[in-house]
Design a protein around this motif. Structure first.
Motif, short mmCIF file in Angstrom:
data_model
loop_
_atom_site.label_atom_id
_atom_site.label_comp_id
_atom_site.label_asym_id
_atom_site.label_seq_id
_atom_site.Cartn_x
_atom_site.Cartn_y
_atom_site.Cartn_z
N LEU A 1 4.68 2.95 -3.50
CA LEU A 1 4.27 4.32 -3.19
C LEU A 1 2.78 4.40 -2.87
O LEU A 1 2.36 5.17 -2.01
CB LEU A 1 4.60 5.25 -4.36
CG LEU A 1 6.08 5.51 -4.63
CD1 LEU A 1 6.25 6.29 -5.92
CD2 LEU A 1 6.71 6.26 -3.46
N PHE A 2 1.98 3.60 -3.58
CA PHE A 2 0.53 3.70 -3.44
C PHE A 2 0.04 3.01 -2.17
O PHE A 2 -0.88 3.47 -1.53
CB PHE A 2 -0.14 3.06 -4.66
CG PHE A 2 -1.60 3.41 -4.80
CD1 PHE A 2 -1.99 4.69 -5.14
CD2 PHE A 2 -2.57 2.45 -4.60
CE1 PHE A 2 -3.34 5.01 -5.27
CE2 PHE A 2 -3.92 2.76 -4.73
CZ PHE A 2 -4.30 4.04 -5.07
N TRP A 3 0.70 1.88 -1.81
CA TRP A 3 0.14 1.12 -0.71
C TRP A 3 1.05 0.98 0.49
O TRP A 3 0.70 1.38 1.58
CB TRP A 3 -0.25 -0.28 -1.20
CG TRP A 3 -0.65 -1.20 -0.08
CD1 TRP A 3 -0.25 -2.47 0.13
CD2 TRP A 3 -1.55 -0.90 1.01
NE1 TRP A 3 -0.82 -2.98 1.27
CE2 TRP A 3 -1.62 -2.04 1.84
CE3 TRP A 3 -2.26 0.22 1.38
CZ2 TRP A 3 -2.39 -2.09 2.99
CZ3 TRP A 3 -3.03 0.18 2.54
CH2 TRP A 3 -3.10 -0.97 3.32
N GLN A 4 2.22 0.41 0.36
CA GLN A 4 2.94 -0.07 1.53
C GLN A 4 3.29 1.08 2.49
O GLN A 4 4.39 1.60 2.51
CB GLN A 4 4.20 -0.83 1.11
CG GLN A 4 3.85 -2.16 0.45
CD GLN A 4 5.05 -2.83 -0.15
OE1 GLN A 4 6.14 -2.29 -0.22
NE2 GLN A 4 4.85 -4.05 -0.63
N TRP A 5 2.30 1.47 3.27
CA TRP A 5 2.43 2.57 4.22
C TRP A 5 2.81 3.87 3.51
O TRP A 5 3.68 4.59 3.93
CB TRP A 5 3.40 2.21 5.34
CG TRP A 5 2.85 1.09 6.13
CD1 TRP A 5 3.19 -0.22 6.04
CD2 TRP A 5 1.79 1.16 7.06
NE1 TRP A 5 2.41 -0.97 6.87
CE2 TRP A 5 1.54 -0.14 7.52
CE3 TRP A 5 1.01 2.19 7.56
CZ2 TRP A 5 0.56 -0.43 8.45
CZ3 TRP A 5 0.04 1.90 8.49
CH2 TRP A 5 -0.18 0.60 8.93
N GLN A 6 2.08 4.13 2.41
CA GLN A 6 2.35 5.35 1.67
C GLN A 6 1.04 6.11 1.43
O GLN A 6 0.42 6.57 2.39
CB GLN A 6 3.07 5.00 0.36
CG GLN A 6 4.40 4.27 0.54
CD GLN A 6 5.54 5.20 0.91
OE1 GLN A 6 5.79 6.20 0.25
NE2 GLN A 6 6.23 4.90 1.99
N LEU A 7 0.60 6.25 0.17
CA LEU A 7 -0.52 7.13 -0.15
C LEU A 7 -1.84 6.66 0.45
O LEU A 7 -2.57 7.44 1.05
CB LEU A 7 -0.64 7.28 -1.67
CG LEU A 7 -1.73 8.22 -2.17
CD1 LEU A 7 -1.58 9.61 -1.56
CD2 LEU A 7 -1.72 8.30 -3.69
N VAL A 8 -2.19 5.39 0.26
CA VAL A 8 -3.45 4.89 0.80
C VAL A 8 -3.46 5.01 2.32
O VAL A 8 -4.48 5.36 2.92
CB VAL A 8 -3.68 3.43 0.36
CG1 VAL A 8 -4.89 2.84 1.06
CG2 VAL A 8 -3.87 3.36 -1.15
N SER A 9 -2.33 4.76 2.94
CA SER A 9 -2.22 4.89 4.39
C SER A 9 -2.47 6.33 4.83
O SER A 9 -3.18 6.59 5.81
CB SER A 9 -0.84 4.44 4.85
OG SER A 9 -0.65 4.70 6.22
N ALA A 10 -1.89 7.29 4.10
CA ALA A 10 -2.06 8.70 4.46
C ALA A 10 -3.52 9.12 4.33
O ALA A 10 -4.07 9.80 5.21
CB ALA A 10 -1.17 9.57 3.57
N VAL A 11 -4.16 8.74 3.23
CA VAL A 11 -5.56 9.12 3.01
C VAL A 11 -6.45 8.45 4.04
O VAL A 11 -7.39 9.06 4.57
CB VAL A 11 -5.99 8.77 1.58
CG1 VAL A 11 -7.49 9.03 1.39
CG2 VAL A 11 -5.20 9.60 0.57
N ALA A 12 -6.18 7.17 4.35
CA ALA A 12 -6.96 6.46 5.36
C ALA A 12 -6.86 7.15 6.72
O ALA A 12 -7.85 7.28 7.44
CB ALA A 12 -6.49 5.01 5.46
N HIS A 13 -5.66 7.60 7.06
CA HIS A 13 -5.47 8.29 8.33
C HIS A 13 -6.27 9.59 8.36
O HIS A 13 -6.92 9.91 9.37
CB HIS A 13 -3.99 8.57 8.55
CG HIS A 13 -3.69 9.33 9.81
ND1 HIS A 13 -3.85 8.81 11.07
CD2 HIS A 13 -3.28 10.62 9.99
CE1 HIS A 13 -3.53 9.71 11.98
NE2 HIS A 13 -3.19 10.81 11.35
N CYS A 14 -6.22 10.34 7.26
CA CYS A 14 -6.98 11.60 7.18
C CYS A 14 -8.47 11.34 7.37
O CYS A 14 -9.15 12.02 8.15
CB CYS A 14 -6.72 12.29 5.85
SG CYS A 14 -5.03 12.90 5.63
N HIS A 15 -8.99 10.36 6.63
CA HIS A 15 -10.41 10.05 6.74
C HIS A 15 -10.77 9.56 8.14
O HIS A 15 -11.85 9.84 8.65
CB HIS A 15 -10.79 8.98 5.70
CG HIS A 15 -10.78 9.50 4.30
ND1 HIS A 15 -11.15 8.72 3.21
CD2 HIS A 15 -10.46 10.73 3.79
CE1 HIS A 15 -11.06 9.45 2.10
NE2 HIS A 15 -10.63 10.66 2.42
#
Length: 421
Positions: free
Chosen positions: A153-167
């Protein structure tokens, strides 16, 4: 018990909303799936006529094999002027800026009149992350998620991916918390509630507005300092990860000075949590904003990568634990928590290693593909966003299959804070 007069007023208001939605091509159901201070969210269905005139909507729902959406109805009469003039437009513009990322809830369209504003949103039918953590904890009779699920949930194209895209598109969320992370039918994560988001045009621009839950708030904000929105989001990410693996928040106080005392003491981890996971949390929970791990360092951390020990062994980059590093299972540490920093690996090294591996060799439990083979436009956009944001690119992305839901799905036990204000 509601008075008959108030009940009749609510019924009349709801029928007005039904007609207004129908005029815009949506069948509003009576199923309320969330509410906020000035808004309510209902389950609705897009008509075939509406889908013909909205390519964004028809493309997404065609892949999902259903016509369900969530409609957020904001009462302009109840909302203060600052909310309607400032925060509501920001939510719409932020969702438009982050459109087509698979882990960010999609905004299909908006419409309004003098009394109400409508946001037609992607439906995530399984509730929020907080509800999921509590349910799994009860089933396991142990607080928190398994580390493997938390990693997914945290990494594999999940939360970190979403936040990185926003930033990457210049958006800072500023209200990252478990309640603002939704799960769809197949368990994919959806970041939502951009009501407090802001656009950071300048690279080093600082913000001053306090607009997030205290338990997830970075220390510099509690100290009433101007702050970098991206670095504050990183702090909130670490709080979410701690909640995932521990089943509870690391710091919980209502008074800011007491929260700061707990933050200086450091997080307390439950027994059995892997040293790698503790190391990542400590790396993000740095009191000084500039000392926090960046997203590219998070991506390269050995807890985050599939088959991490094998990967770093092949590359000859297995980090040795730093001397003096403490476990902090039972007691706190100094204000700067010691953490082992994983060496960054160049993207070409990761890609060349990935090309020598087949999907069957992955230990993540998912069918995996190279970055260049992301299956949908949304996943492709996610790949491109992370590649442009991070010096270290992930090895693979999870293959997304379309949802298989019937149009008569009944959604039960939806959280009351879905898209809360």
């Amino acid at each position: 018990m509601k008075s008959s007069g108030r009940l009749k007023l609510e019924q009349r208001t709801f029928m007005e909303q039904v007609h207004e939605c129908l005029d815009n091509g949506y069948l509003l159901s009576s199923k309320k799936i969330g509410s906020g201070a000035f808004s309510k969210v209902y389950l609705a269905y897009a008509t075939q006529e509406r889908m013909k005139h909205n390519p964004k909507l028809s493309s997404d729902l065609r892949n999902k094999h259903h016509t369900m959406v969530a409609i957020k109805i904001v009462s302009m009469a109840k909302a203060p002027e600052e909310f309607s003039q400032k925060f509501l437009p920001r939510e719409s513009s932020s969702l438009n800026a982050t459109y087509k990322h698979v882990n960010v809830v999609q905004l299909y369209e908006t419409y309004q009149n003098s009394q109400r504003s409508y946001l037609v949103l992607e439906l995530a039918a399984r509730g929020d992350l907080l509800e999921h953590i509590n349910t799994v904890s009860d089933q396991r009779c142990c607080p928190g998620l398994e580390e493997e699920e938390a990693r997914r949930l945290f990494w594999q194209w999940q939360l970190v991916s979403a936040v990185a895209h926003c930033h990457n598109v210049g958006i800072v969320h500023r209200d990252l918390k478990c309640e603002n992370i939704l799960l769809e039918d197949q368990g994919f994560l959806k970041l939502t509630d951009f009501g407090f988001a802001n656009c950071t045009g300048l690279k080093n621009s600082l913000l001053s507005t306090f607009c997030r839950s205290v338990a997830y708030t970075a220390p510099e904000i509690l100290m009433s300092k101007k702050y970098n929105g991206k670095q504050a989001d990183l702090w909130s990410l670490s709080i979410i990860l701690h909640a995932m693996v521990s089943g509870k928040l690391p710091f919980k106080e209502h008074q800011p000075h007491r929260m700061l005392h707990l933050m200086r003491r450091g997080p307390i981890f439950k027994p059995g949590l892997s040293p790698e996971c503790r190391d990542l949390i400590r790396g993000l929970l740095q009191l000084h904003p500039h000392a926090r791990l960046g997203l590219q360092q998070v991506a390269a951390h050995h807890w985050m990568l599939p088959a991490a020990q094998e990967l770093f062994s092949v590359l000859g980059a297995v980090p040795e634990p730093q001397a003096g590093s403490q476990d902090n299972t039972e007691s706190g540490t100094d204000s700067m928590y010691p953490c082992t920093r994983t060496p960054c690996i160049h993207v070409q090294q990761l890609q060349s290693l990935q090309q020598s591996k087949t999907p069957k060799e992955s230990t993540s439990g998912l069918a995996l593909r190279p970055l260049e083979a992301c299956p949908r436009q949304g996943a492709s956009s996610a790949c491109q966003a992370l590649r442009s944001t991070m010096a270290v690119s992930p090895l693979v992305c999870a293959t997304r299959q379309p949802l298989s839901l019937c149009s008569t799905l009944t959604i039960r036990n939806m959280p009351g804070h879905y898209l809360a204000n």
